[in-house]
Design a protein around this motif. Structure first.
Motif, mmCIF file in Angstrom:
data_model
loop_
_atom_site.group_PDB
_atom_site.id
_atom_site.type_symbol
_atom_site.label_atom_id
_atom_site.label_comp_id
_atom_site.label_asym_id
_atom_site.label_seq_id
_atom_site.Cartn_x
_atom_site.Cartn_y
_atom_site.Cartn_z
ATOM 1 N N LEU A 125 0.818 -1.209 0.000
ATOM 2 C CA LEU A 125 0.000 0.000 0.000
ATOM 3 C C LEU A 125 0.855 1.262 0.000
ATOM 4 C CD1 LEU A 125 -2.834 -1.070 2.467
ATOM 5 C CD2 LEU A 125 -3.044 -0.667 0.006
ATOM 6 N N SER A 126 2.147 1.101 0.090
ATOM 7 C CA SER A 126 3.051 2.250 -0.057
ATOM 8 C C SER A 126 3.287 2.584 -1.522
ATOM 9 C CB SER A 126 4.398 1.925 0.610
ATOM 10 O OG SER A 126 4.973 0.752 0.036
ATOM 11 N N HIS A 127 2.744 1.775 -2.401
ATOM 12 C CA HIS A 127 2.910 1.904 -3.843
ATOM 13 C C HIS A 127 1.673 2.589 -4.418
ATOM 14 C CE1 HIS A 127 3.407 0.651 -8.019
ATOM 15 N NE2 HIS A 127 4.593 0.144 -7.736
ATOM 16 N N VAL A 128 1.844 3.449 -5.415
ATOM 17 C CA VAL A 128 0.722 4.207 -5.977
ATOM 18 C C VAL A 128 -0.354 3.271 -6.527
ATOM 19 C CG1 VAL A 128 0.012 5.830 -7.775
ATOM 20 C CG2 VAL A 128 2.095 6.254 -6.462
ATOM 21 N N PHE A 129 0.049 2.293 -7.355
ATOM 22 C CA PHE A 129 -0.936 1.377 -7.915
ATOM 23 C C PHE A 129 -1.536 0.496 -6.816
ATOM 24 C CE2 PHE A 129 -2.178 -2.516 -10.346
ATOM 25 C CZ PHE A 129 -3.144 -1.924 -11.132
ATOM 26 N N GLY A 130 -0.712 0.137 -5.839
ATOM 27 C CA GLY A 130 -1.219 -0.626 -4.707
ATOM 28 C C GLY A 130 -2.296 0.129 -3.954
ATOM 29 N N GLN A 131 -2.125 1.438 -3.812
ATOM 30 C CA GLN A 131 -3.141 2.258 -3.155
ATOM 31 C C GLN A 131 -4.416 2.333 -3.981
ATOM 32 O OE1 GLN A 131 -1.595 6.102 -2.065
ATOM 33 N NE2 GLN A 131 -0.087 5.261 -0.634
ATOM 34 N N PHE A 132 -4.276 2.468 -5.291
ATOM 35 C CA PHE A 132 -5.477 2.577 -6.116
ATOM 36 C C PHE A 132 -6.316 1.313 -6.038
ATOM 37 C CE2 PHE A 132 -4.130 6.549 -7.816
ATOM 38 C CZ PHE A 132 -5.285 7.114 -8.334
ATOM 39 N N MET A 133 -5.650 0.150 -6.100
ATOM 40 C CA MET A 133 -6.396 -1.106 -6.099
ATOM 41 C C MET A 133 -6.770 -1.560 -4.696
ATOM 42 S SD MET A 133 -6.982 -1.701 -9.172
ATOM 43 C CE MET A 133 -7.828 -3.245 -8.853
ATOM 44 N N GLY A 134 -6.115 -1.001 -3.680
ATOM 45 C CA GLY A 134 -6.411 -1.409 -2.316
ATOM 46 C C GLY A 134 -7.224 -0.415 -1.521
ATOM 47 N N LEU A 135 -7.198 0.876 -1.928
ATOM 48 C CA LEU A 135 -7.861 1.923 -1.146
ATOM 49 C C LEU A 135 -8.908 2.696 -1.932
ATOM 50 C CD1 LEU A 135 -4.751 3.498 0.644
ATOM 51 C CD2 LEU A 135 -6.297 1.761 1.545
ATOM 52 N N TRP A 136 -8.589 3.090 -3.157
ATOM 53 C CA TRP A 136 -9.443 4.056 -3.847
ATOM 54 C C TRP A 136 -10.505 3.407 -4.732
ATOM 55 C CZ3 TRP A 136 -7.874 7.306 -0.696
ATOM 56 C CH2 TRP A 136 -6.540 7.661 -0.512
ATOM 57 N N VAL A 137 -10.146 2.401 -5.509
ATOM 58 C CA VAL A 137 -11.097 1.789 -6.437
ATOM 59 C C VAL A 137 -12.137 0.904 -5.740
ATOM 60 C CG1 VAL A 137 -11.322 0.188 -8.383
ATOM 61 C CG2 VAL A 137 -9.554 1.957 -8.426
ATOM 62 N N PRO A 138 -11.772 0.083 -4.751
ATOM 63 C CA PRO A 138 -12.774 -0.811 -4.140
ATOM 64 C C PRO A 138 -14.044 -0.125 -3.643
ATOM 65 C CG PRO A 138 -10.588 -1.512 -3.500
ATOM 66 C CD PRO A 138 -10.413 -0.214 -4.234
ATOM 67 N N PRO A 139 -13.956 1.047 -2.972
ATOM 68 C CA PRO A 139 -15.211 1.683 -2.540
ATOM 69 C C PRO A 139 -16.126 2.073 -3.696
ATOM 70 C CG PRO A 139 -13.356 2.594 -1.316
ATOM 71 C CD PRO A 139 -12.785 1.768 -2.430
ATOM 72 N N LEU A 140 -15.544 2.366 -4.857
ATOM 73 C CA LEU A 140 -16.366 2.732 -6.010
ATOM 74 C C LEU A 140 -17.199 1.553 -6.503
ATOM 75 C CD1 LEU A 140 -13.818 4.832 -8.107
ATOM 76 C CD2 LEU A 140 -15.406 5.619 -6.348
ATOM 77 N N LEU A 141 -16.751 0.329 -6.182
ATOM 78 C CA LEU A 141 -17.427 -0.879 -6.641
ATOM 79 C C LEU A 141 -18.054 -1.669 -5.499
ATOM 80 C CD1 LEU A 141 -14.604 -2.028 -9.074
ATOM 81 C CD2 LEU A 141 -16.873 -1.238 -9.767
ATOM 82 N N ALA A 142 -18.011 -1.115 -4.301
ATOM 83 C CA ALA A 142 -18.454 -1.851 -3.107
ATOM 84 C C ALA A 142 -17.752 -3.208 -3.044
ATOM 85 C CB ALA A 142 -19.963 -2.023 -3.102
ATOM 86 N N ALA A 143 -16.461 -3.215 -3.371
ATOM 87 C CA ALA A 143 -15.703 -4.459 -3.478
ATOM 88 C C ALA A 143 -15.058 -4.831 -2.146
ATOM 89 C CB ALA A 143 -14.623 -4.322 -4.546
ATOM 90 N N GLU A 144 -14.788 -6.122 -1.997
ATOM 91 C CA GLU A 144 -14.013 -6.626 -0.867
ATOM 92 C C GLU A 144 -12.537 -6.650 -1.256
ATOM 93 O OE1 GLU A 144 -15.225 -10.504 0.278
ATOM 94 O OE2 GLU A 144 -17.232 -9.902 0.938
ATOM 95 N N VAL A 145 -11.658 -6.368 -0.278
ATOM 96 C CA VAL A 145 -10.225 -6.464 -0.515
ATOM 97 C C VAL A 145 -9.638 -7.465 0.480
ATOM 98 C CG1 VAL A 145 -8.025 -5.234 -0.626
ATOM 99 C CG2 VAL A 145 -10.131 -4.065 -1.276
ATOM 100 N N HIS A 146 -8.926 -8.448 -0.053
ATOM 101 C CA HIS A 146 -8.253 -9.450 0.774
ATOM 102 C C HIS A 146 -6.754 -9.230 0.621
ATOM 103 C CE1 HIS A 146 -11.929 -12.122 1.195
ATOM 104 N NE2 HIS A 146 -12.286 -11.278 0.248
ATOM 105 N N PHE A 147 -6.084 -8.862 1.715
ATOM 106 C CA PHE A 147 -4.648 -8.607 1.662
ATOM 107 C C PHE A 147 -3.873 -9.897 1.901
ATOM 108 C CE2 PHE A 147 -6.183 -4.344 3.145
ATOM 109 C CZ PHE A 147 -5.828 -3.648 2.009
ATOM 110 N N GLU A 148 -2.806 -10.076 1.125
ATOM 111 C CA GLU A 148 -1.941 -11.246 1.299
ATOM 112 C C GLU A 148 -0.513 -10.865 0.914
ATOM 113 O OE1 GLU A 148 -0.307 -14.407 2.369
ATOM 114 O OE2 GLU A 148 -2.494 -14.340 2.604
ATOM 115 N N ASP A 149 0.439 -11.131 1.811
ATOM 116 C CA ASP A 149 1.831 -10.786 1.508
ATOM 117 C C ASP A 149 2.727 -12.005 1.338
ATOM 118 O OD1 ASP A 149 1.912 -11.634 4.112
ATOM 119 O OD2 ASP A 149 2.691 -9.763 4.942
#
Length: 237
Positions: free
Chosen positions: A145-169
């Motif tokens: 999530l320190s990455h720009v694209f990581g933030q978009f797919m983990g923080l900004w886009v999911p609320p627009l789609l009411a999506a679930e996010v599952h984090f895995e490292d």
């Protein structure tokens, strides 16, 4: 400075900074101690937040707040944004990867993020009536999530789609394949080598919709967005 693995605590700390007008400096949890020490010297943070095991390595006199201590250490949340926030308000400092030169801290304002997010929200709005057929859209997120694209797919886009996010490292192909099947994942965000691992495990059942972008902070590879319509269980799962 925010230094820790992707988690609900990471997201809470980051959004807390946004609401209160605090400039966040996110770092990749997989980054080196030497790089984190350099960032501390560059930005002189007032507070270190993240995984306590990582923060203790810094051996700094700066106040530290571990993710585990957040519920007991913080007051009741105030979800109202600080008055006076605008598109010109600094939001975060993202450090470049350093692949083309010495890493630099780039200041992102609220407006920088919204400039990319506004057109996405507008276009997504045209298709939301179809969202009910795939609700809830589930995203398996493996980028920092320190990455720009990581933030978009983990923080900004999911609320627009009411999506679930599952984090895995843990980037292990059998584990990822098991999670994709178990959690009914629709989209995987990852670096290309993760996709190659999955394709080697399950063959052509993984379809690729990849888009290469510039190198990001702490990552030598580009990001990949992968659609996973049907993924069989790995052998022995």
């Amino acid at each position: 400075m925010l230094w820790g693995s992707n988690s609900v605590e990471w997201v809470a700390a980051f959004f807390g900074c946004i609401l209160r007008g605090i400039v966040a400096v996110p770092l990749d949890a997989a980054g080196s101690l030497e790089f984190a020490q350099r960032v501390v010297a560059d930005v002189r943070p007032r507070l270190l937040v993240g995984d306590l095991a990582l923060l203790q390595k810094l051996d700094s006199e700066i106040p530290t707040l571990g993710f585990g201590g957040m519920p007991a250490s913080l007051p009741s949340p105030d979800y109202r944004p600080l008055p006076g926030l605008s598109r010109d308000t600094p939001l975060q400092i993202i450090f470049t990867s350093g692949t083309t030169g010495e890493p630099k801290g780039i200041v992102h304002t609220h407006g920088n993020v919204l400039a990319s997010l506004d057109p996405l929200e507008k276009e997504i709005g045209k298709y939301l009536r179809y969202e009910r057929f795939v609700h809830p859209l589930r995203i398996l997120h493996t980028l920092p999530l320190s990455h720009v694209f990581g933030q978009f797919m983990g923080l900004w886009v999911p609320p627009l789609l009411a999506a679930e996010v599952h984090f895995e490292d843990r980037l292990q192909a059998p584990r990822l394949a098991r999670l994709i099947k178990q959690e009914r994942i629709s989209v995987l965000t990852a670096v290309p080598r993760v996709l190659d691992l999955l394709r080697g495990l399950v063959g052509s059942r993984v379809s690729r919709a990849a888009r290469k972008r510039g190198r990001g902070p702490g990552r030598a590879d580009c990001e990949t967005l992968v659609a996973l319509p049907r993924l069989a269980s790995p052998p022995g799962a």
